[in-house]
Design a protein around this motif. Structure first.
Motif, PDB file in Angstrom:
ATOM      1  N   CYS A  38      -5.012 -16.727   2.497  1.00 50.06           N
ATOM      2  CA  CYS A  38      -4.099 -15.961   3.362  1.00 50.06           C
ATOM      3  C   CYS A  38      -4.109 -14.486   3.000  1.00 50.06           C
ATOM      4  CB  CYS A  38      -2.680 -16.520   3.245  1.00 50.06           C
ATOM      5  SG  CYS A  38      -2.420 -18.067   4.124  1.00 50.06           S
ATOM      6  N   PHE A  41      -7.378 -12.938   4.441  1.00 48.72           N
ATOM      7  CA  PHE A  41      -7.385 -12.701   5.889  1.00 48.72           C
ATOM      8  C   PHE A  41      -6.232 -11.792   6.325  1.00 48.72           C
ATOM      9  CE2 PHE A  41     -10.062 -16.512   5.736  1.00 48.72           C
ATOM     10  CZ  PHE A  41     -11.107 -16.071   6.525  1.00 48.72           C
ATOM     11  N   PHE A  42      -5.199 -11.683   5.473  1.00 48.97           N
ATOM     12  CA  PHE A  42      -4.131 -10.733   5.766  1.00 48.97           C
ATOM     13  C   PHE A  42      -4.665  -9.306   5.702  1.00 48.97           C
ATOM     14  CE2 PHE A  42       0.434  -9.327   4.499  1.00 48.97           C
ATOM     15  CZ  PHE A  42       0.625  -8.845   5.784  1.00 48.97           C
ATOM     16  N   LEU A  44      -7.719  -8.448   6.364  1.00 49.40           N
ATOM     17  CA  LEU A  44      -8.509  -8.258   7.586  1.00 49.40           C
ATOM     18  C   LEU A  44      -7.600  -8.000   8.777  1.00 49.40           C
ATOM     19  CD1 LEU A  44     -11.160  -8.379   9.207  1.00 49.40           C
ATOM     20  CD2 LEU A  44     -10.853 -10.861   9.335  1.00 49.40           C
ATOM     21  N   TRP A  45      -6.541  -8.783   8.890  1.00 51.12           N
ATOM     22  CA  TRP A  45      -5.595  -8.606   9.991  1.00 51.12           C
ATOM     23  C   TRP A  45      -4.960  -7.220   9.931  1.00 51.12           C
ATOM     24  CZ3 TRP A  45      -0.066 -10.878  10.468  1.00 51.12           C
ATOM     25  CH2 TRP A  45       0.376 -10.755  11.785  1.00 51.12           C
ATOM     26  N   GLU A  46      -4.661  -6.755   8.698  1.00 46.59           N
ATOM     27  CA  GLU A  46      -4.072  -5.427   8.538  1.00 46.59           C
ATOM     28  C   GLU A  46      -5.004  -4.350   9.073  1.00 46.59           C
ATOM     29  OE1 GLU A  46      -1.977  -2.763   5.026  1.00 46.59           O
ATOM     30  OE2 GLU A  46      -3.318  -4.413   4.482  1.00 46.59           O
ATOM     31  N   LYS A  48      -7.413  -4.683  11.251  1.00 49.76           N
ATOM     32  CA  LYS A  48      -7.572  -4.825  12.698  1.00 49.76           C
ATOM     33  C   LYS A  48      -6.352  -4.276  13.448  1.00 49.76           C
ATOM     34  CE  LYS A  48     -11.573  -6.845  13.508  1.00 49.76           C
ATOM     35  NZ  LYS A  48     -12.589  -6.254  14.419  1.00 49.76           N
ATOM     36  N   VAL A  49      -5.152  -4.668  12.995  1.00 50.11           N
ATOM     37  CA  VAL A  49      -3.934  -4.248  13.687  1.00 50.11           C
ATOM     38  C   VAL A  49      -3.768  -2.738  13.624  1.00 50.11           C
ATOM     39  CG1 VAL A  49      -1.409  -4.331  13.602  1.00 50.11           C
ATOM     40  CG2 VAL A  49      -2.732  -6.439  13.425  1.00 50.11           C
ATOM     41  N   ASN A 298       4.576 -15.068  10.122  1.00 45.94           N
ATOM     42  CA  ASN A 298       3.593 -14.177  10.750  1.00 45.94           C
ATOM     43  C   ASN A 298       4.263 -13.013  11.462  1.00 45.94           C
ATOM     44  OD1 ASN A 298       0.976 -15.136  10.149  1.00 45.94           O
ATOM     45  ND2 ASN A 298       1.282 -16.875  11.501  1.00 45.94           N
ATOM     46  N   PHE A 302       3.552  -9.130  10.557  1.00 45.79           N
ATOM     47  CA  PHE A 302       3.181  -8.103  11.536  1.00 45.79           C
ATOM     48  C   PHE A 302       4.069  -6.869  11.392  1.00 45.79           C
ATOM     49  CE2 PHE A 302       3.896  -6.192  15.744  1.00 45.79           C
ATOM     50  CZ  PHE A 302       2.616  -5.740  15.998  1.00 45.79           C
TER      51      PHE A 302
END
Length: 351
Positions: A38, A41-42, A44-46, A48-49, A298, A302
């Motif tokens: 987690c 991928f967090f 990566l999500w950071e 991307k966002v 989640n 965000f």
């Protein structure tokens, strides 16, 4: 006394003890391995966002961006660990572990569902407060052992900030345990159950405590806009300025594990944990389950990213003023209000 020691020694070498040890180890791995994934991928999500918010694409090269976190891990693991010549070598190595171990140990009392928890302790909240408080020692030692003025200044900032906002977080949790009547995290979630769905959760009567808890959690984890301990425009990189390679990766892992922990705790303490936001009479959507807890966590994750992409960094004096002169007085007043509501029967667990 000797007989008791011999009995304990015999039990430790018995088949039952071995089975318990193996079973506990498996449960620990079932929490730790997904948590590490987690965190990967967090990140990566950071990227991307924040990229989308800044009209960029974010990582797109390695595995079309999906494998970027693993490339970062391999890069950090194979980089040289450089130690300053005047640093305290023992404490320099020990500091990342003191930051990482409490961050992972706190997950042992987090319930993911009604029966899915490693340790369903009746003092779970106290254990969480103890573990989250210990993380500051790793930061202080990292700043002091590096023998760098920038690292030491960052460590002092982080220590003062974490201690300040821990008080507000503690009072917010006091309001929750008054409302729930328990220190057990599973019972706190069960106390928010009812026929009204999300209107039975603690976020509504404890709204000021809810907001203060999450903002204090952002400050506690040294994240933007409260990242003065790592202010690259002021003190290079803060307390871990001298760290590289695997040692820096441990600090990185501890920070993101704490961020995810705050997201789960905010969901459990104020938003009903695994409970559905809809009444049970609504059928399938009203069914409680671990997926609701993940969705709520989640949402808070965000918000972490949204804050970083939106708000500028606060000055250090502004952060201290917000913690001591705004959050703490509000939490003290609302804890008294919560006690009055419970005493008068306006706030009853599970009703």
């Amino acid at each position: 006394m000797i007989d008791q020691i011999q009995h304990a020694w015999t039990w430790l070498h018995s088949d039952a003890a071995s089975a318990v040890l193996i079973f506990t180890t498996i449960k620990i791995l079932l929490i730790t391995v997904p948590l590490i994934l987690c965190v990967a991928f967090f990140t990566l999500w950071e990227r991307k966002v924040i990229g989308w918010m800044q009209v960029r694409k974010g990582p797109t090269y390695i595995g079309k961006g999906i494998l970027q976190p693993f490339a970062d891990v391999f890069k950090l693991l194979f980089k040289e660990l450089i130690i300053p010549s005047e640093a305290n070598r023992v404490l320099f190595y020990l500091a990342p572990l003191l930051a990482l171990v409490p961050a992972f140990a706190a997950w042992s009392v987090i319930p993911f569902d009604a029966q899915v928890v490693l340790s369903n302790s009746n003092a779970g909240l106290l254990f969480l407060l103890a573990m989250t408080s210990m993380g500051v020692y790793g930061i202080i030692l990292a700043g002091w052992a590096s023998n760098s003025k920038y690292a030491f200044l960052g460590a002092m900032r982080a220590a003062a900030q974490m201690v300040s906002y821990e008080i507000a977080m503690g009072f917010s949790i006091v309001g929750v345990l008054i409302a729930a009547g328990s220190l057990n995290l599973t019972r706190i979630v069960e106390a928010q159950a009812g026929n009204g769905g999300m209107f039975e959760w603690f976020w509504l009567p404890l709204l000021p405590l809810f907001v203060i808890y999450f903002i204090s959690g952002v400050a506690e984890t040294n994240r933007a806009p409260f990242d003065v301990s790592e202010g690259e425009s002021e003190i290079v990189a803060g307390f871990h300025v001298e760290y590289a390679g695997s040692a820096f990766a441990l600090f990185f892992l501890a920070e993101y594990a704490n961020m995810i922990l705050i997201c789960f705790l905010a969901s459990i303490l104020f938003l009903g944990g695994w409970l559905s936001p809809f009444p049970e009479s609504w059928g399938l959507v009203g069914t409680a389950g671990w997926w609701w807890l993940l969705l709520k966590a989640n949402f808070f994750a965000f918000l972490y990213l949204w804050f970083r992409a939106t708000f500028p960094r606060y000055r250090y004096d502004q952060i201290m003023r917000l913690g001591w002169k705004v959050f703490i007085p509000i939490t003290i007043v609302w804890v008294l209000v919560t006690g009055i509501m419970v005493y008068c029967g306006w706030l009853l667990p599970g009703e």
